[in-house]
Design an enzyme around this catalytic site. Structure first.
Site, short mmCIF file in Angstrom:
data_model
loop_
_atom_site.label_atom_id
_atom_site.label_comp_id
_atom_site.label_asym_id
_atom_site.label_seq_id
_atom_site.Cartn_x
_atom_site.Cartn_y
_atom_site.Cartn_z
N ASP A 11 0.82 -1.17 -0.01
CA ASP A 11 0.01 -0.08 -0.13
C ASP A 11 0.84 1.20 -0.07
OD1 ASP A 11 -2.36 -1.40 0.02
OD2 ASP A 11 -2.27 -1.66 1.96
N ASP A 61 -5.85 -6.60 -5.44
CA ASP A 61 -7.09 -6.71 -4.73
C ASP A 61 -7.98 -5.44 -5.19
OD1 ASP A 61 -8.66 -6.67 -2.69
OD2 ASP A 61 -7.31 -5.79 -1.22
N LYS A 63 -11.44 -5.74 -5.44
CA LYS A 63 -12.75 -5.79 -4.74
C LYS A 63 -13.91 -5.37 -5.79
CE LYS A 63 -11.00 -4.87 -0.22
NZ LYS A 63 -9.81 -4.54 -0.36
N LEU A 64 -13.75 -6.14 -6.79
CA LEU A 64 -14.75 -5.53 -8.03
C LEU A 64 -16.22 -5.97 -7.44
CD1 LEU A 64 -12.92 -7.20 -10.96
CD2 LEU A 64 -12.65 -4.76 -10.26
N ILE A 67 -22.49 -4.88 -12.59
CA ILE A 67 -23.34 -5.58 -13.03
C ILE A 67 -22.51 -6.99 -13.76
CG2 ILE A 67 -24.82 -4.24 -13.61
CD1 ILE A 67 -24.18 -4.22 -16.35
N ALA A 69 -22.07 -8.80 -16.47
CA ALA A 69 -21.32 -8.60 -17.77
C ALA A 69 -20.28 -7.73 -17.44
CB ALA A 69 -22.19 -8.03 -18.85
N ARG A 179 -2.10 -8.26 12.99
CA ARG A 179 -1.20 -7.37 13.60
C ARG A 179 -0.33 -8.05 14.76
NH1 ARG A 179 -2.45 -4.78 10.41
NH2 ARG A 179 -2.95 -2.76 10.17
N GLN A 188 -8.09 -0.97 11.66
CA GLN A 188 -8.51 -2.27 11.58
C GLN A 188 -9.39 -2.60 13.12
OE1 GLN A 188 -8.81 -4.16 9.06
NE2 GLN A 188 -6.75 -4.24 8.04
N ARG A 209 0.66 -2.24 7.13
CA ARG A 209 1.51 -1.01 7.74
C ARG A 209 2.52 -1.73 8.71
NH1 ARG A 209 -4.07 1.81 8.76
NH2 ARG A 209 -4.92 -0.28 8.09
O1 C5P Z 1 -2.17 -2.06 6.80
P1 C5P Z 1 -2.97 -3.16 6.96
O2 C5P Z 1 -2.25 -4.49 7.55
O3 C5P Z 1 -4.19 -3.04 7.81
O4 C5P Z 1 -3.35 -3.71 5.55
C1 C5P Z 1 -4.20 -4.61 5.45
C2 C5P Z 1 -4.63 -4.76 3.74
O5 C5P Z 1 -5.70 -5.67 3.59
C3 C5P Z 1 -5.07 -3.29 3.18
O6 C5P Z 1 -4.49 -3.57 1.72
C4 C5P Z 1 -6.58 -3.49 3.18
O7 C5P Z 1 -6.93 -2.75 1.70
C5 C5P Z 1 -6.68 -5.05 2.83
N1 C5P Z 1 -7.94 -5.57 3.40
C6 C5P Z 1 -8.67 -5.48 4.45
N2 C5P Z 1 -9.77 -6.12 4.67
C7 C5P Z 1 -10.30 -6.75 3.80
C8 C5P Z 1 -10.06 -6.84 2.56
C9 C5P Z 1 -8.56 -6.41 2.25
O8 C5P Z 1 -7.97 -5.03 5.41
N3 C5P Z 1 -11.56 -7.26 4.20
#
Ligand code: C5P
Length: 232
Positions: A11, A61, A63-64, A67, A69, A179, A188, A209
């Site tokens: 990220d 990632d 996350k599409l 619709i 098609a 974490r 989170q 992070r």
């Molecule tokens: O920095 P961190 O460890 O929180 O990053 C988590 C990654 O996982 C981010 O790129 C976030 O967009 C992604 N993610 C998430 N939760 C989800 C799907 C993806 O935190 N349900």
């Protein structure tokens, strides 16, 4: 040997910063996640470069959600980048379209259940039906897997419940919201340590992070790897 159970979320703002981080991490990390924040900074080109020049695995990632098609066409285009994992939202009609779009490719479609940054108050604000988050996540996971997803994204707190689903046999569970003990949660809300996530049934953990935000990203990645249960 790299332990591909650890996926590092790249990220960072652009390809230069991404390649710099990949170089610093070296053989400590073999699997990277490229997300929306990187898309306009050359994320797709980076996906190809990591895959073909650095021998890394790549998780796009996106996350599409659209619709059927449009999802199918979008996925069909994206799989040409030889991705390992690609995310879509876990609504069954979206998953079915994505599964059509990736037909014939090696890309695995992972379904997002409920973002790990959300808690019940957020779901209320988003008009998501009443009930505890874990129950809703598990039901969404079951429906997405039945619709053809290769796996799901879920918080470590729901991993064990999803692993127990009949629909989850031989499917992947990938958990962000991880974490290392003592590190800042950031936004989170449903977190666990890397080892807890794997022991709960996750196949891969996604960590951002706590690695890229550390002064010593390689040291942070190696410390996480060391904390993981032995490979089966
Ligand atoms: O920095 P961190 O460890 O929180 O990053 C988590 C990654 O996982 C981010 O790129 C976030 O967009 C992604 N993610 C998430 N939760 C989800 C799907 C993806 O935190 N349900």
């Amino acid at each position: 040997m790299t332990d591909d159970r650890l996926i590092v979320a790249l990220d960072v703002p652009n390809v230069i910063a991404g390649l710099d981080l990949v170089a610093r991490l070296g053989d400590a990390v073999g699997f990277y996640k490229i997300g929306l924040g990187m898309l306009t900074g050359g994320g797709l080109a980076l996906a190809s470069e990591l895959k073909h020049e650095h021998g890394k695995r790549v998780f796009l990632d996106m996350k599409l959600f659209d619709i059927g098609a449009t999802v199918e066409a979008g996925v069909r285009g994206l799989v040409q980048y030889d991705l390992d994992f690609l995310t879509v939202h876990g609504d069954p009609q979206v998953v079915r379209a994505a599964a059509e779009g990736r037909a014939g490719s090696g890309t695995k479609i992972l379904a997002v259940t409920i973002l790990t940054s959300l808690d019940r108050a957020d779901l209320d604000a988003n008009l998501i039906r009443a009930g505890d988050i874990a129950g809703i996540v598990v039901e969404r996971a079951a429906r997405a897997l039945a619709a053809g997803a290769d796996g799901v994204i879920a918080s470590p707190h729901e991993a064990a419940l999803i692993r127990a689903l009949p629909e989850a046999q031989r499917k992947l569970i990938v958990t962000p919201g991880v974490r290392p003990a003592g590190s800042a949660p950031g936004d989170q809300k449903r977190i666990a340590t890397p080892a807890e996530a794997l022991l709960a049934g996750a196949d891969h953990i996604v960590v951002g992070r706590p690695i890229w935000g550390d002064n010593d990203p390689r040291g942070a990645a190696l410390a996480i790897r060391k904390s993981l249960p032995p490979l089966a």
